[in-house]
Design an enzyme around this catalytic site. Structure first.
Site, PDB file in Angstrom:
ATOM      1  N   GLY A  18      79.447  79.841  88.813  1.00  9.83           N
ATOM      2  CA  GLY A  18      78.985  79.005  87.709  1.00  9.83           C
ATOM      3  C   GLY A  18      79.196  77.524  87.970  1.00  9.83           C
ATOM      4  O   GLY A  18      78.286  76.706  87.766  1.00  9.83           O
TER       5      GLY A  18
ATOM      6  N   LYS B 120      91.111  78.863  92.321  1.00 13.31           N
ATOM      7  CA  LYS B 120      92.180  79.823  92.615  1.00 13.31           C
ATOM      8  C   LYS B 120      91.874  80.723  93.800  1.00 13.31           C
ATOM      9  O   LYS B 120      90.862  81.399  93.843  1.00 13.31           O
ATOM     10  CB  LYS B 120      92.465  80.677  91.380  1.00 13.31           C
ATOM     11  CG  LYS B 120      93.217  79.902  90.317  1.00 13.31           C
ATOM     12  CD  LYS B 120      93.243  80.626  89.008  1.00 13.31           C
ATOM     13  CE  LYS B 120      94.254  81.759  88.994  1.00 13.31           C
ATOM     14  NZ  LYS B 120      94.152  82.536  87.738  1.00 13.31           N
TER      15      LYS B 120
ATOM     16  N   GLY C 129      81.004  85.903  88.695  1.00 16.61           N
ATOM     17  CA  GLY C 129      81.923  87.007  88.940  1.00 16.61           C
ATOM     18  C   GLY C 129      81.218  88.214  89.548  1.00 16.61           C
ATOM     19  O   GLY C 129      81.744  88.870  90.454  1.00 16.61           O
TER      20      GLY C 129
ATOM     21  N   ARG D 179      69.314  80.640  81.853  1.00 15.63           N
ATOM     22  CA  ARG D 179      69.468  82.100  81.778  1.00 15.63           C
ATOM     23  C   ARG D 179      68.389  82.738  80.913  1.00 15.63           C
ATOM     24  O   ARG D 179      68.025  83.891  81.140  1.00 15.63           O
ATOM     25  CB  ARG D 179      70.856  82.451  81.244  1.00 15.63           C
ATOM     26  CG  ARG D 179      71.915  82.164  82.286  1.00 15.63           C
ATOM     27  CD  ARG D 179      73.281  82.602  81.853  1.00 15.63           C
ATOM     28  NE  ARG D 179      74.179  82.591  82.998  1.00 15.63           N
ATOM     29  CZ  ARG D 179      75.416  83.013  82.966  1.00 15.63           C
ATOM     30  NH1 ARG D 179      75.919  83.499  81.856  1.00 15.63           N
ATOM     31  NH2 ARG D 179      76.156  82.974  84.050  1.00 15.63           N
TER      32      ARG D 179
HETATM   33  P1  ADP Z   1      82.795  78.752  90.692  1.00 15.80           P
HETATM   34  O1  ADP Z   1      82.586  78.789  89.194  1.00 15.80           O
HETATM   35  O2  ADP Z   1      81.714  78.004  91.399  1.00 15.80           O
HETATM   36  O3  ADP Z   1      83.049  80.130  91.266  1.00 15.80           O
HETATM   37  P2  ADP Z   1      85.621  78.208  90.380  1.00 15.80           P
HETATM   38  O4  ADP Z   1      85.515  78.606  88.944  1.00 15.80           O
HETATM   39  O5  ADP Z   1      86.369  79.086  91.290  1.00 15.80           O
HETATM   40  O6  ADP Z   1      84.137  77.926  90.959  1.00 15.80           O
HETATM   41  O7  ADP Z   1      86.313  76.783  90.484  1.00 15.80           O
HETATM   42  C1  ADP Z   1      85.775  75.634  89.890  1.00 15.80           C
HETATM   43  C2  ADP Z   1      86.861  74.661  89.510  1.00 15.80           C
HETATM   44  O8  ADP Z   1      87.702  74.368  90.619  1.00 15.80           O
HETATM   45  C3  ADP Z   1      86.270  73.348  89.079  1.00 15.80           C
HETATM   46  O9  ADP Z   1      86.523  73.181  87.690  1.00 15.80           O
HETATM   47  C4  ADP Z   1      87.022  72.305  89.907  1.00 15.80           C
HETATM   48  O10 ADP Z   1      87.452  71.180  89.138  1.00 15.80           O
HETATM   49  C5  ADP Z   1      88.214  73.082  90.406  1.00 15.80           C
HETATM   50  N1  ADP Z   1      88.763  72.507  91.639  1.00 15.80           N
HETATM   51  C6  ADP Z   1      88.119  72.285  92.806  1.00 15.80           C
HETATM   52  N2  ADP Z   1      88.921  71.691  93.703  1.00 15.80           N
HETATM   53  C7  ADP Z   1      90.111  71.532  93.099  1.00 15.80           C
HETATM   54  C8  ADP Z   1      91.363  70.956  93.509  1.00 15.80           C
HETATM   55  N3  ADP Z   1      91.527  70.425  94.715  1.00 15.80           N
HETATM   56  N4  ADP Z   1      92.389  70.968  92.621  1.00 15.80           N
HETATM   57  C9  ADP Z   1      92.214  71.501  91.393  1.00 15.80           C
HETATM   58  N5  ADP Z   1      91.075  72.042  90.940  1.00 15.80           N
HETATM   59  C10 ADP Z   1      90.032  72.059  91.786  1.00 15.80           C
HETATM   60 MG    MG Z   2      83.988  78.965  87.570  1.00 18.29          MG
END
Ligand code: ADP
Ligand code: MG
Length: 365
Positions: free
Chosen positions: A319, A174, A342, A37
């Protein structure tokens, strides 16, 4: 969507320029784990210093509660910035003052005091109507920095004229976080591929058993409505499961009680890869499984490899997804890795962000 650019500022030679950056880097015991960053801001900072501007950068770091707190001191960032851009000063953590998150006009006054121009290069914070984001453009000639401008250009391009087939791959934990994005993307994409923890709420909506997997029961109806739209939504056909005695096995999409789906299975990973390979545009957000644990990283790795090998235009946002791609050493193979998790999701959902609106309405625009 035209934002004022650096070239639109009055001549900056000898002028004082305040630059809002997103230097919210991961820190471990006062040590910067990843300085991406900071390095990403250099094109803007160097453009300004190269034209004789006196540059002061500002950023938030972590989540201090509106008062000074040694664990969120920007000192390590300041030290790294001194090495990369010796002539740029850095203010204290913006969130050490409660006025930042409250968008207090008195705090904006203090920020812009003595400054002649403002540049916003903090795309990762552009979805926040905080003082340092929306305040200065109403008071000073303002412009988008290079990083912010590029983020907006890439994401607008995806939403407005993506080459087809356009495939979005969503995962992460989520579904409630990303429901708005899913809805917005369904209008734009040719296929939406869903893995990660969020797939279980969709599988439940299809009547599958999800065992002890991540499930948001209050979102099942919303997922059922999305499935009923008749758009192409690709869900996993197999899973990697963790059992009650910590045993790991492959399974189908009906998960027994006591078991959790922690990754998509190898069949799903292959199917997802085929969809990605055919795409001319790919947007990927959210890992396919708990990739931090090597037992559940295979799905995310296979999808990352497919995105990296895809000959279309590929964008990764989020992230954790960006961290996964970097962990697999594939970040150079991706056309664009968004620095704002976000913010990029909210931009896709809303088509605009408070920080961008502020720049478009700035005193010089
Ligand atoms: P990003 O930061 O790329 O937007 P998120 O923050 O939405 O992604 O989600 C990332 C998290 O989701 C990771 O820490 C990962 O461990 C978790 N994750 C992925 N698949 C599963 C699953 N099947 N069950 C529980 N957690 C999960
Ligand atoms: Mg995340």
């Amino acid at each position: 969507m035209k934002l004022p650019q650096l070239e639109d500022l009055p001549d900056v030679a000898g002028k004082r320029v305040l630059v809002r950056c997103d230097f919210n880097v991961p820190l471990a015991g006062g040590h910067i784990e990843d300085d991406l960053r900071i390095r990403s801001a250099l094109p803007t900072l160097e453009w300004l210093t190269g034209r004789g501007a006196q540059v002061t950068a500002c950023t938030h770091l972590g989540r201090p509660k509106g008062k000074p707190d040694p664990s969120t001191d920007v000192a390590p960032v300041r030290a790294r910035l001194k090495e990369l851009a010796p002539d740029v000063a850095l203010m204290d953590n913006l969130r050490w003052d409660a006025g930042e998150e409250a968008n207090d006009p008195a705090f904006v006054d203090r920020l812009v005091a003595g400054q002649d121009c403002y540049v916003d290069d903090a795309f990762g914070s552009a979805h926040r109507a905080h003082a340092s984001i929306v305040g200065p453009p109403a008071r000073l000639p303002s412009a988008a920095g290079r990083l912010l401008a590029r983020e907006v250009e890439v994401l607008s391009g995806l939403l407005n004229d993506a080459k087809r087939p356009f495939v979005a791959v969503l995962g992460g934990s989520k579904v409630s976080d990303k429901l708005g994005v899913i809805q917005a993307l369904l209008d734009k994409v040719d296929a939406l591929v869903i893995g990660g923890g969020m797939c279980f709420t969709f599988l439940a909506a299809e009547g599958q058993r999800t065992g002890d997997s991540l499930l948001e029961a209050d979102q099942v109806d919303a997922c059922r409505r999305l499935l009923a739209l008749g758009k192409r939504i690709v869900l996993p056909s197999d899973l990697t499961l963790l059992g009650p005695d910590n045993q790991v096995r492959q399974g189908g999409t009906s998960v027994p009680d006591g078991w959790k789906g922690l990754d998509i299975g190898p069949g799903s990973a292959a199917e997802f890869s085929d969809v990605i390979t055919d795409a001319r545009t790919v947007l990927w957000n959210g890992p396919m499984g708990v990739f931090e644990d090597p037992r559940f990283a295979a799905g995310t790795r296979t999808v990352a490899e497919a995105v990296a090998a895809c000959r279309g235009f590929t964008v990764v946002g989020g992230g954790d997804s960006a961290a996964a791609v970097a962990q697999f050493g594939l970040d150079k193979e991706i056309d664009f890795v968004s620095t704002g998790g976000g913010a990029s999701l909210e931009f896709i959902e809303q088509g605009d962000l408070p920080g961008l609106r502020a720049l478009r309405e700035s005193v010089n625009a």
